[in-house]
Scaffold this active site. Structure first.
Site, PDB file in Angstrom:
ATOM      1  N   LYS A  14       0.857  -1.202   0.000  1.00 49.97           N
ATOM      2  CA  LYS A  14       0.000   0.000   0.000  1.00 49.97           C
ATOM      3  C   LYS A  14       0.885   1.241   0.000  1.00 49.97           C
ATOM      4  O   LYS A  14       2.057   1.187   0.405  1.00 49.97           O
ATOM      5  CB  LYS A  14      -0.935   0.020   1.211  1.00 49.97           C
ATOM      6  N   LEU A 101       5.493   0.560   3.241  1.00 50.72           N
ATOM      7  CA  LEU A 101       4.636   0.039   2.172  1.00 50.72           C
ATOM      8  C   LEU A 101       3.697  -1.064   2.668  1.00 50.72           C
ATOM      9  O   LEU A 101       2.976  -1.670   1.863  1.00 50.72           O
ATOM     10  CB  LEU A 101       5.504  -0.505   1.025  1.00 50.72           C
ATOM     11  N   GLY A 102       3.699  -1.329   3.957  1.00 53.48           N
ATOM     12  CA  GLY A 102       2.763  -2.305   4.528  1.00 53.48           C
ATOM     13  C   GLY A 102       3.040  -3.738   4.103  1.00 53.48           C
ATOM     14  O   GLY A 102       2.140  -4.577   4.160  1.00 53.48           O
ATOM     15  N   SER A 105       2.449  -6.348   6.891  1.00 50.86           N
ATOM     16  CA  SER A 105       1.023  -6.312   7.256  1.00 50.86           C
ATOM     17  C   SER A 105       0.181  -6.979   6.179  1.00 50.86           C
ATOM     18  O   SER A 105      -0.795  -7.675   6.468  1.00 50.86           O
ATOM     19  CB  SER A 105       0.557  -4.860   7.406  1.00 50.86           C
ATOM     20  N   ASP A 138      -1.878  -1.494  10.265  1.00 50.44           N
ATOM     21  CA  ASP A 138      -2.290  -1.457   8.846  1.00 50.44           C
ATOM     22  C   ASP A 138      -3.030  -2.721   8.412  1.00 50.44           C
ATOM     23  O   ASP A 138      -3.593  -2.765   7.327  1.00 50.44           O
ATOM     24  CB  ASP A 138      -1.059  -1.432   7.919  1.00 50.44           C
TER      25      ASP A 138
END
Ligand code: C5P
Length: 305
Positions: A14, A101-102, A105, A138
């Protein structure tokens, strides 16, 4: 011989189109207002039913029992009280870790969705979201992905209509940044308001192009001050022609948004000529994320026939 059910699952990264830190909460976390967007850069998981757990990752340092993938599997097993369930999981990393950038997660969110299907548990996505909240701020958002408003410490997710589709030139400056360090360094003078986030959301709801000048990140200034490597990459991108460079999350990843492939490819090429290693990627809608999930259950059923 029957093949045990196996799925390959993309775990999309993300970016934060906006990120406002509004203040500090009593529990030490910070109140956020953000618009998040999934992008085409993704890790890939392979998950397979098995009689005993096995986890492997092509980055050896991440192939550990405290990887979020292993913790997601454990959390799901505990949630349904089924210690007998097991899976072999392989994780191919493409999204850099600790990059804003996740990636980790998203690996966790994808593991929850894929194992829910593989193990035939039938938990609702809403229940997976609340399970995900225990694994990281996140992670609930990444159960669905797409364009969404994020509030609270990150766990309050409101799906939005798809934002304008964008090409993205994405660069990770050569420095690892710890999220807690960045948040801890904030003082009340750094806190912002949600005006840019609200303006971006209004444009998205109205189906208008994104107001590029309102794609802002409260955490960016502190990171640029503390990490010359990030400042250097940002300046290089601007010098070779990027008109806008924004940091994602707590950094250090930087992205430049574009409406045409020609402009994005041209920036990526000039960045490469100056020694950077950019990704040329694009936004990914919630429907595309859902389609990749649906394919997982389709291949699961296909294997069981
Ligand atoms: O929840 P997550 O593990 O992603 O957060 C990592 C760290 O970032 C937290 O331990 C906290 O120090 C900081 N953080 C914060 N406020 C948030 C999200 C994260 O202070 N809303």
């Amino acid at each position: 011989m029957t093949l045990a059910a196996t799925v390959f699952a993309p775990a999309y990264a993300k970016i934060n189109l906006t990120l406002a830190v509004l203040g500090r909460r009593a529990d030490g976390y910070h109140r956020l207002a953000s618009v998040m967007q999934t992008i085409s850069l993704h890790d890939t998981l392979r998950l397979r039913l098995a009689s005993a757990d096995r986890f492997d990752c092509d980055i050896a340092a991440l192939a550990t029992p405290d990887n979020l993938v292993t913790r997601a599997a454990e959390a799901l097993r505990a949630e349904v009280g089924r210690p007998d369930l097991a899976a072999e999981i392989e994780l191919h990393k493409a999204v850099p870790a600790q990059a804003g950038l996740g990636g980790g997660s998203s690996d966790a969110a994808t593991t929850l969705v894929a194992l829910n299907a593989l193990w035939g548990l039938g938990l609702s996505l809403a229940r997976l979201e609340s399970l995900a909240a225990r694994l990281g701020s996140d992670t609930p958002y990444l159960i669905h992905g797409g364009t969404a408003r994020i509030e609270g410490r990150g766990e309050v997710v409101e799906p939005l209509p798809d934002a304008e589709p964008l090409w993205l030139v994405l660069v990770k400056p050569p420095v690892d940044i710890s999220t807690p360090t960045i948040f801890r360094a904030l003082t009340p003078a750094d806190y912002g308001d949600a005006a840019d986030t609200e303006a971006v959301i209004a444009a998205i709801r109205a189906g208008r192009p994104l107001p590029f000048d309102q794609l802002t990140n409260t955490l960016e200034r502190g990171v640029l001050r503390a990490y010359p490597e990030v400042l250097g990459v940002r300046e290089l991108l601007l010098n070779v022609g990027a008109s806008l460079v924004i940091m994602s999350g707590s950094g250090p990843s930087l992205f430049a948004p574009y409406r045409t492939l020609g402009e994005a490819a041209s920036l990526a090429e000039r960045a490469r000529a100056h020694g950077l290693n950019p990704w040329l990627c694009h936004s990914v809608t919630r429907a595309q994320v859902a389609a990749s999930r649906a394919m997982q259950s389709a291949s699961d059923q296909g294997n069981q026939m």
